[in-house]
Design an enzyme around this catalytic site. Structure first.
Site, PDB file in Angstrom:
ATOM      1  N   HIS A   1       6.271   7.020   5.678  1.00  0.00           N
ATOM      2  CA  HIS A   1       5.816   6.422   4.424  1.00  0.00           C
ATOM      3  C   HIS A   1       5.258   7.524   3.527  1.00  0.00           C
ATOM      4  O   HIS A   1       5.015   8.644   3.980  1.00  0.00           O
ATOM      5  CB  HIS A   1       4.753   5.344   4.689  1.00  0.00           C
ATOM      6  CG  HIS A   1       3.539   5.886   5.362  1.00  0.00           C
ATOM      7  ND1 HIS A   1       3.390   5.880   6.727  1.00  0.00           N
ATOM      8  CD2 HIS A   1       2.432   6.484   4.869  1.00  0.00           C
ATOM      9  CE1 HIS A   1       2.241   6.450   7.043  1.00  0.00           C
ATOM     10  NE2 HIS A   1       1.639   6.835   5.931  1.00  0.00           N
TER      11      HIS A   1
ATOM     12  N   GLU B   1      -2.824  13.307   0.430  1.00  0.00           N
ATOM     13  CA  GLU B   1      -4.045  12.926   1.142  1.00  0.00           C
ATOM     14  C   GLU B   1      -4.729  14.198   1.635  1.00  0.00           C
ATOM     15  O   GLU B   1      -5.891  14.451   1.334  1.00  0.00           O
ATOM     16  CB  GLU B   1      -3.700  11.979   2.284  1.00  0.00           C
ATOM     17  CG  GLU B   1      -3.093  10.688   1.768  1.00  0.00           C
ATOM     18  CD  GLU B   1      -3.464   9.484   2.601  1.00  0.00           C
ATOM     19  OE1 GLU B   1      -3.035   9.417   3.765  1.00  0.00           O
ATOM     20  OE2 GLU B   1      -4.197   8.614   2.072  1.00  0.00           O
TER      21      GLU B   1
ATOM     22  N   THR C   1      -5.331   6.861   7.792  1.00  0.00           N
ATOM     23  CA  THR C   1      -5.959   7.043   6.480  1.00  0.00           C
ATOM     24  C   THR C   1      -6.099   5.729   5.722  1.00  0.00           C
ATOM     25  O   THR C   1      -6.441   5.732   4.537  1.00  0.00           O
ATOM     26  CB  THR C   1      -5.166   8.056   5.629  1.00  0.00           C
ATOM     27  OG1 THR C   1      -3.872   7.500   5.347  1.00  0.00           O
ATOM     28  CG2 THR C   1      -5.028   9.388   6.332  1.00  0.00           C
ATOM     29  N   THR C   2      -5.788   4.618   6.389  1.00  0.00           N
ATOM     30  CA  THR C   2      -5.983   3.293   5.793  1.00  0.00           C
ATOM     31  C   THR C   2      -6.848   2.459   6.732  1.00  0.00           C
ATOM     32  O   THR C   2      -6.886   2.719   7.939  1.00  0.00           O
ATOM     33  CB  THR C   2      -4.640   2.560   5.595  1.00  0.00           C
ATOM     34  OG1 THR C   2      -3.993   2.415   6.857  1.00  0.00           O
ATOM     35  CG2 THR C   2      -3.736   3.309   4.628  1.00  0.00           C
TER      36      THR C   2
ATOM     37  N   HIS D   1       4.421  11.021   5.568  1.00  0.00           N
ATOM     38  CA  HIS D   1       3.901  10.901   6.935  1.00  0.00           C
ATOM     39  C   HIS D   1       4.931  10.271   7.860  1.00  0.00           C
ATOM     40  O   HIS D   1       5.332   9.122   7.636  1.00  0.00           O
ATOM     41  CB  HIS D   1       2.638  10.020   6.943  1.00  0.00           C
ATOM     42  CG  HIS D   1       1.462  10.662   6.293  1.00  0.00           C
ATOM     43  ND1 HIS D   1       0.422   9.936   5.761  1.00  0.00           N
ATOM     44  CD2 HIS D   1       1.161  11.975   6.114  1.00  0.00           C
ATOM     45  CE1 HIS D   1      -0.475  10.786   5.273  1.00  0.00           C
ATOM     46  NE2 HIS D   1      -0.051  12.021   5.474  1.00  0.00           N
TER      47      HIS D   1
ATOM     48  N   HIS E   1       0.809  -1.226   0.000  1.00  0.00           N
ATOM     49  CA  HIS E   1       0.000   0.000   0.000  1.00  0.00           C
ATOM     50  C   HIS E   1       0.836   1.267   0.000  1.00  0.00           C
ATOM     51  O   HIS E   1       0.299   2.353  -0.204  1.00  0.00           O
ATOM     52  CB  HIS E   1      -0.919   0.024   1.227  1.00  0.00           C
ATOM     53  CG  HIS E   1      -1.840  -1.140   1.310  1.00  0.00           C
ATOM     54  ND1 HIS E   1      -2.852  -1.346   0.400  1.00  0.00           N
ATOM     55  CD2 HIS E   1      -1.905  -2.181   2.174  1.00  0.00           C
ATOM     56  CE1 HIS E   1      -3.500  -2.459   0.713  1.00  0.00           C
ATOM     57  NE2 HIS E   1      -2.944  -2.984   1.779  1.00  0.00           N
TER      58      HIS E   1
ATOM     59  N   HIS F   1       2.501   8.780   0.312  1.00  0.00           N
ATOM     60  CA  HIS F   1       1.292   8.634  -0.503  1.00  0.00           C
ATOM     61  C   HIS F   1       1.542   9.413  -1.787  1.00  0.00           C
ATOM     62  O   HIS F   1       2.149  10.480  -1.762  1.00  0.00           O
ATOM     63  CB  HIS F   1       0.074   9.198   0.230  1.00  0.00           C
ATOM     64  CG  HIS F   1      -0.176   8.539   1.546  1.00  0.00           C
ATOM     65  ND1 HIS F   1      -1.048   7.488   1.697  1.00  0.00           N
ATOM     66  CD2 HIS F   1       0.357   8.761   2.771  1.00  0.00           C
ATOM     67  CE1 HIS F   1      -1.046   7.094   2.965  1.00  0.00           C
ATOM     68  NE2 HIS F   1      -0.205   7.853   3.649  1.00  0.00           N
TER      69      HIS F   1
HETATM   70  C1  SG4 Z   1       0.531   3.368   5.213  1.00  0.00           C
HETATM   71  O1  SG4 Z   1      -0.145   2.315   4.552  1.00  0.00           O
HETATM   72  C2  SG4 Z   1       1.616   2.793   6.110  1.00  0.00           C
HETATM   73  O2  SG4 Z   1       2.477   1.963   5.379  1.00  0.00           O
HETATM   74  C3  SG4 Z   1       0.992   2.048   7.290  1.00  0.00           C
HETATM   75  O3  SG4 Z   1       2.005   1.534   8.146  1.00  0.00           O
HETATM   76  C4  SG4 Z   1       0.144   3.034   8.066  1.00  0.00           C
HETATM   77  O4  SG4 Z   1      -0.448   2.383   9.200  1.00  0.00           O
HETATM   78  C5  SG4 Z   1      -0.939   3.568   7.161  1.00  0.00           C
HETATM   79  O5  SG4 Z   1      -0.367   4.175   6.019  1.00  0.00           O
HETATM   80  C6  SG4 Z   1      -1.797   4.603   7.862  1.00  0.00           C
HETATM   81  O6  SG4 Z   1      -0.978   5.639   8.362  1.00  0.00           O
HETATM   82  O7  SG4 Z   1      -0.260   7.906   8.623  1.00  0.00           O
HETATM   83  N1  SG4 Z   1      -1.500   7.345   6.516  1.00  0.00           N
HETATM   84  S1  SG4 Z   1      -1.366   7.126   8.091  1.00  0.00           S
HETATM   85  O8  SG4 Z   1      -2.640   7.388   8.710  1.00  0.00           O
HETATM   86  O9  SG4 Z   1       0.961   3.409  10.673  1.00  0.00           O
HETATM   87  C7  SG4 Z   1       0.062   2.631  10.437  1.00  0.00           C
HETATM   88  C8  SG4 Z   1       1.897   0.230   8.500  1.00  0.00           C
HETATM   89  O10 SG4 Z   1       1.062  -0.498   8.039  1.00  0.00           O
HETATM   90  C9  SG4 Z   1      -0.607   1.906  11.537  1.00  0.00           C
HETATM   91  C10 SG4 Z   1       2.897  -0.222   9.483  1.00  0.00           C
HETATM   92 ZN    ZN Z   2       0.059   8.001   5.599  1.00  0.00          ZN
END
Ligand code: SG4
Ligand code: ZN
Length: 259
Positions: A95, A107, A201-202, A120, A67, A97
Protein backbone atom coordinates in the site's frame (compact mmCIF):
# COMPACT_ATOMS: atom_id res chain seq x y z
CA UNK A 1 -14.64 -2.76 16.65
CA UNK A 2 -12.13 -0.19 15.41
CA UNK A 3 -12.80 3.39 16.42
CA UNK A 4 -12.96 6.11 13.81
CA UNK A 5 -9.60 7.74 13.06
CA UNK A 6 -8.25 10.20 10.54
CA UNK A 7 -5.08 11.95 9.37
CA UNK A 8 -6.53 15.41 10.07
CA UNK A 9 -3.96 17.00 12.43
CA UNK A 10 -6.63 19.25 13.95
CA UNK A 11 -9.37 16.69 14.48
CA UNK A 12 -10.31 14.85 17.67
CA UNK A 13 -9.70 11.59 15.79
CA UNK A 14 -6.40 12.84 14.30
CA UNK A 15 -2.90 11.33 14.79
CA UNK A 16 -2.19 13.24 18.04
CA UNK A 17 -5.21 11.57 19.61
CA UNK A 18 -4.94 8.03 18.28
CA UNK A 19 -5.49 5.57 21.13
CA UNK A 20 -4.07 2.30 22.41
CA UNK A 21 -0.46 1.49 21.44
CA UNK A 22 -0.43 4.64 19.28
CA UNK A 23 -0.27 6.74 22.47
CA UNK A 24 1.28 4.33 25.01
CA UNK A 25 3.73 2.34 22.89
CA UNK A 26 7.50 2.69 23.12
CA UNK A 27 8.41 1.18 19.70
CA UNK A 28 6.20 3.27 17.43
CA UNK A 29 6.56 4.00 13.71
CA UNK A 30 7.38 5.88 11.60
CA UNK A 31 10.61 7.55 12.76
CA UNK A 32 13.13 10.08 11.56
CA UNK A 33 16.16 8.03 10.51
CA UNK A 34 19.18 10.05 11.61
CA UNK A 35 21.83 8.42 9.49
CA UNK A 36 24.74 9.68 11.62
CA UNK A 37 23.30 7.71 14.56
CA UNK A 38 22.66 4.45 12.73
CA UNK A 39 24.85 1.46 13.59
CA UNK A 40 26.15 -0.76 10.83
CA UNK A 41 25.34 -4.46 11.26
CA UNK A 42 27.17 -6.86 8.95
CA UNK A 43 24.72 -9.62 9.91
CA UNK A 44 21.89 -7.93 7.99
CA UNK A 45 22.95 -9.54 4.69
CA UNK A 46 20.90 -9.65 1.51
CA UNK A 47 17.20 -10.38 1.04
CA UNK A 48 15.80 -13.43 -0.67
CA UNK A 49 12.62 -12.29 -2.44
CA UNK A 50 10.78 -15.33 -3.77
CA UNK A 51 8.62 -14.70 -6.85
CA UNK A 52 9.07 -10.91 -6.66
CA UNK A 53 10.57 -11.14 -10.16
CA UNK A 54 7.80 -13.34 -11.59
CA UNK A 55 4.43 -12.62 -13.16
CA UNK A 56 2.38 -15.36 -11.55
CA UNK A 57 -0.81 -16.62 -13.12
CA UNK A 58 -2.96 -14.81 -10.54
CA UNK A 59 -4.96 -11.65 -10.06
CA UNK A 60 -4.56 -8.99 -7.41
CA UNK A 61 -7.20 -7.06 -5.52
CA UNK A 62 -6.92 -3.27 -5.46
CA UNK A 63 -8.78 -1.43 -2.67
CA UNK A 64 -9.39 2.09 -1.49
CA UNK A 65 -9.81 1.04 2.14
CA UNK A 66 -10.57 4.61 3.19
CA UNK A 67 -7.00 5.11 4.42
CA UNK A 68 -4.76 3.99 1.56
CA UNK A 69 -4.55 2.42 -1.87
CA UNK A 70 -3.86 -1.21 -1.16
CA UNK A 71 -2.99 -4.07 -3.50
CA UNK A 72 -3.71 -7.51 -2.04
CA UNK A 73 -2.32 -10.86 -3.20
CA UNK A 74 -2.95 -14.54 -2.68
CA UNK A 75 -1.07 -15.63 0.50
CA UNK A 76 2.16 -17.64 0.36
CA UNK A 77 2.88 -16.80 -3.28
CA UNK A 78 5.51 -14.13 -2.53
CA UNK A 79 8.05 -14.65 0.25
CA UNK A 80 10.72 -12.58 1.97
CA UNK A 81 13.63 -13.93 4.00
CA UNK A 82 17.26 -13.01 4.67
CA UNK A 83 18.20 -9.39 5.21
CA UNK A 84 18.63 -10.18 8.90
CA UNK A 85 15.01 -11.34 9.26
CA UNK A 86 14.42 -14.34 11.48
CA UNK A 87 12.43 -16.85 9.44
CA UNK A 88 10.32 -16.62 6.31
CA UNK A 89 7.68 -13.91 5.86
CA UNK A 90 4.95 -14.12 3.24
CA UNK A 91 3.76 -10.96 1.49
CA UNK A 92 0.03 -10.28 1.57
CA UNK A 93 -0.28 -6.72 0.36
CA UNK A 94 1.40 -3.48 -0.45
CA UNK A 95 0.00 0.00 0.00
CA UNK A 96 0.97 3.65 -0.36
CA UNK A 97 1.21 6.69 1.86
CA UNK A 98 1.28 10.14 0.28
CA UNK A 99 0.73 13.84 0.91
CA UNK A 100 -1.36 16.65 -0.48
CA UNK A 101 1.73 18.03 -2.27
CA UNK A 102 5.20 16.72 -3.12
CA UNK A 103 6.95 18.21 -0.07
CA UNK A 104 5.21 15.77 2.30
CA UNK A 105 3.78 12.26 2.16
CA UNK A 106 6.40 9.78 3.30
CA UNK A 107 6.01 8.27 6.76
CA UNK A 108 9.71 7.68 7.40
CA UNK A 109 11.87 10.73 7.01
CA UNK A 110 15.66 10.74 6.67
CA UNK A 111 17.73 13.38 8.46
CA UNK A 112 14.57 15.46 8.69
CA UNK A 113 13.77 15.25 4.98
CA UNK A 114 10.28 14.21 3.91
CA UNK A 115 9.53 12.55 0.58
CA UNK A 116 6.43 12.63 -1.63
CA UNK A 117 5.25 9.08 -0.96
CA UNK A 118 6.18 5.77 0.63
CA UNK A 119 5.38 2.23 -0.46
CA UNK A 120 5.02 -0.57 2.12
CA UNK A 121 5.19 -4.29 1.35
CA UNK A 122 3.52 -6.07 4.28
CA UNK A 123 4.52 -9.67 5.05
CA UNK A 124 3.70 -11.90 8.02
CA UNK A 125 5.96 -14.44 9.70
CA UNK A 126 5.03 -17.91 8.43
CA UNK A 127 5.54 -19.32 11.94
CA UNK A 128 2.03 -17.88 12.48
CA UNK A 129 -1.08 -19.22 10.72
CA UNK A 130 -2.21 -15.97 9.15
CA UNK A 131 -1.95 -12.18 9.28
CA UNK A 132 -4.46 -11.99 12.12
CA UNK A 133 -2.39 -14.30 14.31
CA UNK A 134 0.83 -12.47 13.47
CA UNK A 135 -0.31 -8.87 13.74
CA UNK A 136 0.10 -8.52 17.53
CA UNK A 137 3.30 -10.58 17.93
CA UNK A 138 6.66 -8.80 18.38
CA UNK A 139 8.10 -10.74 15.42
CA UNK A 140 4.82 -11.03 13.54
CA UNK A 141 5.29 -8.70 10.59
CA UNK A 142 8.04 -7.49 8.30
CA UNK A 143 7.38 -4.38 6.25
CA UNK A 144 9.69 -3.36 3.41
CA UNK A 145 9.43 0.39 2.91
CA UNK A 146 10.75 2.58 0.18
CA UNK A 147 10.72 6.31 -0.32
CA UNK A 148 9.22 7.72 -3.50
CA UNK A 149 10.16 10.94 -5.25
CA UNK A 150 8.51 12.67 -8.18
CA UNK A 151 10.66 12.72 -11.30
CA UNK A 152 10.39 13.49 -14.97
CA UNK A 153 9.22 10.18 -16.38
CA UNK A 154 6.41 7.72 -15.94
CA UNK A 155 7.80 4.64 -14.16
CA UNK A 156 6.44 1.70 -16.15
CA UNK A 157 6.65 -0.61 -13.10
CA UNK A 158 3.93 1.58 -11.55
CA UNK A 159 1.55 1.60 -14.51
CA UNK A 160 -0.95 -0.40 -12.42
CA UNK A 161 -1.64 2.91 -10.62
CA UNK A 162 -4.17 3.63 -13.38
CA UNK A 163 -6.46 1.46 -11.25
CA UNK A 164 -6.78 4.47 -8.93
CA UNK A 165 -9.25 5.91 -11.47
CA UNK A 166 -11.65 3.15 -10.35
CA UNK A 167 -10.92 3.62 -6.64
CA UNK A 168 -11.87 7.26 -6.14
CA UNK A 169 -14.72 6.46 -3.76
CA UNK A 170 -13.85 5.00 -0.32
CA UNK A 171 -14.25 1.23 -0.02
CA UNK A 172 -14.05 0.70 -3.78
CA UNK A 173 -12.55 -2.62 -4.84
CA UNK A 174 -11.21 -3.86 -8.17
CA UNK A 175 -10.83 -7.63 -7.94
CA UNK A 176 -9.32 -8.56 -11.25
CA UNK A 177 -6.06 -6.64 -11.55
CA UNK A 178 -3.75 -8.82 -13.66
CA UNK A 179 -0.63 -9.89 -11.77
CA UNK A 180 2.53 -7.86 -12.37
CA UNK A 181 6.07 -8.15 -11.06
CA UNK A 182 7.26 -6.37 -7.91
CA UNK A 183 10.97 -6.24 -8.50
CA UNK A 184 11.02 -2.88 -10.26
CA UNK A 185 8.80 -1.33 -7.61
CA UNK A 186 11.72 -1.76 -5.23
CA UNK A 187 15.02 0.10 -5.62
CA UNK A 188 17.62 -1.58 -7.83
CA UNK A 189 20.04 -1.69 -4.90
CA UNK A 190 18.31 -3.74 -2.21
CA UNK A 191 21.52 -4.31 -0.25
CA UNK A 192 21.49 -0.86 1.39
CA UNK A 193 18.77 -0.48 4.00
CA UNK A 194 17.89 0.63 7.53
CA UNK A 195 16.42 -1.76 10.11
CA UNK A 196 14.60 -1.14 13.38
CA UNK A 197 11.81 -2.60 15.50
CA UNK A 198 8.59 -0.63 15.29
CA UNK A 199 4.85 -0.72 14.82
CA UNK A 200 2.00 -0.47 12.40
CA UNK A 201 1.63 3.19 11.42
CA UNK A 202 -2.18 3.09 11.69
CA UNK A 203 -4.43 2.45 14.69
CA UNK A 204 -4.11 0.40 16.76
CA UNK A 205 -0.38 0.83 16.05
CA UNK A 206 0.44 -2.73 17.17
CA UNK A 207 4.16 -3.17 17.94
CA UNK A 208 4.76 -6.12 15.66
CA UNK A 209 6.79 -4.79 12.76
CA UNK A 210 10.41 -5.45 11.87
CA UNK A 211 10.97 -2.43 9.65
CA UNK A 212 13.19 -2.19 6.59
CA UNK A 213 13.57 1.16 4.85
CA UNK A 214 15.69 1.03 1.71
CA UNK A 215 18.39 3.66 1.35
CA UNK A 216 17.79 4.17 -2.36
CA UNK A 217 14.63 5.90 -3.58
CA UNK A 218 12.25 5.21 -6.44
CA UNK A 219 10.89 7.80 -8.87
CA UNK A 220 7.40 8.10 -10.32
CA UNK A 221 6.01 10.89 -12.49
CA UNK A 222 3.80 13.77 -11.37
CA UNK A 223 0.99 12.17 -13.38
CA UNK A 224 1.39 8.90 -11.42
CA UNK A 225 1.58 10.80 -8.12
CA UNK A 226 -1.68 12.56 -8.98
CA UNK A 227 -3.38 9.20 -9.55
CA UNK A 228 -2.85 8.43 -5.84
CA UNK A 229 -4.23 11.84 -4.89
CA UNK A 230 -7.51 11.05 -6.63
CA UNK A 231 -8.55 8.70 -3.81
CA UNK A 232 -11.15 10.13 -1.46
CA UNK A 233 -12.07 9.42 2.12
CA UNK A 234 -14.81 11.96 2.76
CA UNK A 235 -12.40 14.51 1.40
CA UNK A 236 -9.74 14.14 4.13
CA UNK A 237 -7.45 11.80 2.21
CA UNK A 238 -7.08 14.43 -0.49
CA UNK A 239 -6.72 17.25 2.04
CA UNK A 240 -4.17 15.78 4.45
CA UNK A 241 -2.76 12.71 2.71
CA UNK A 242 -2.29 9.55 4.75
CA UNK A 243 1.05 9.72 6.51
CA UNK A 244 1.55 9.50 10.27
CA UNK A 245 3.94 12.02 11.88
CA UNK A 246 7.26 10.59 13.13
CA UNK A 247 7.36 9.07 16.61
CA UNK A 248 9.98 9.10 19.40
CA UNK A 249 12.87 6.69 18.90
CA UNK A 250 13.11 6.12 22.70
CA UNK A 251 15.87 3.62 23.47
CA UNK A 252 15.93 2.00 20.04
CA UNK A 253 18.90 1.67 17.73
CA UNK A 254 18.48 1.95 13.97
CA UNK A 255 20.83 -0.43 12.17
CA UNK A 256 22.16 -0.03 8.67
CA UNK A 257 23.31 -2.75 6.31
CA UNK A 258 26.07 -0.55 4.87
CA UNK A 259 28.85 1.76 6.11
C1 SG4 B 1 -2.54 0.91 5.53
O1 SG4 B 1 -3.68 1.57 6.03
C2 SG4 B 1 -2.94 -0.45 4.98
O2 SG4 B 1 -3.96 -0.32 4.02
C3 SG4 B 1 -3.36 -1.38 6.12
O3 SG4 B 1 -3.71 -2.66 5.61
C4 SG4 B 1 -2.18 -1.53 7.06
O4 SG4 B 1 -2.53 -2.42 8.13
C5 SG4 B 1 -1.83 -0.17 7.61
O5 SG4 B 1 -1.53 0.72 6.55
C6 SG4 B 1 -0.62 -0.24 8.52
O6 SG4 B 1 0.47 -0.82 7.83
O7 SG4 B 1 2.70 -0.92 6.97
N1 SG4 B 1 1.72 1.36 7.34
S1 SG4 B 1 1.87 -0.14 7.87
O8 SG4 B 1 2.32 -0.11 9.24
O9 SG4 B 1 -1.25 -4.11 7.29
C7 SG4 B 1 -2.02 -3.68 8.12
C8 SG4 B 1 -4.89 -3.19 6.02
O10 SG4 B 1 -5.66 -2.57 6.70
C9 SG4 B 1 -2.44 -4.52 9.27
C10 SG4 B 1 -5.15 -4.56 5.56
ZN1 ZN C 1 2.07 1.65 5.47
Amino acid sequence: SIAQWSYNPNAVDGPQNWKEDCSTGKRQSPIDIETAKTVMDKELGTFTLVNYNKTLNKTFRATNNGHALEMGFPGRAYNVSGGGLNGVYTTVQFHFHWGANNTVGSEHIVNGKEYAAELHFVSFNTKYANLGEAVDKPDGLAVLGLLIEVGEHNNSAFSFLEVANKLVEPFSIVNDVPAFTFEHLLPDDKTKFFRYNGSLTTPTCLESVTWTVFNDHVFISQYQMNLLRRLKKNGTLAEFGNYRPVQPLNNRIVKSSFP
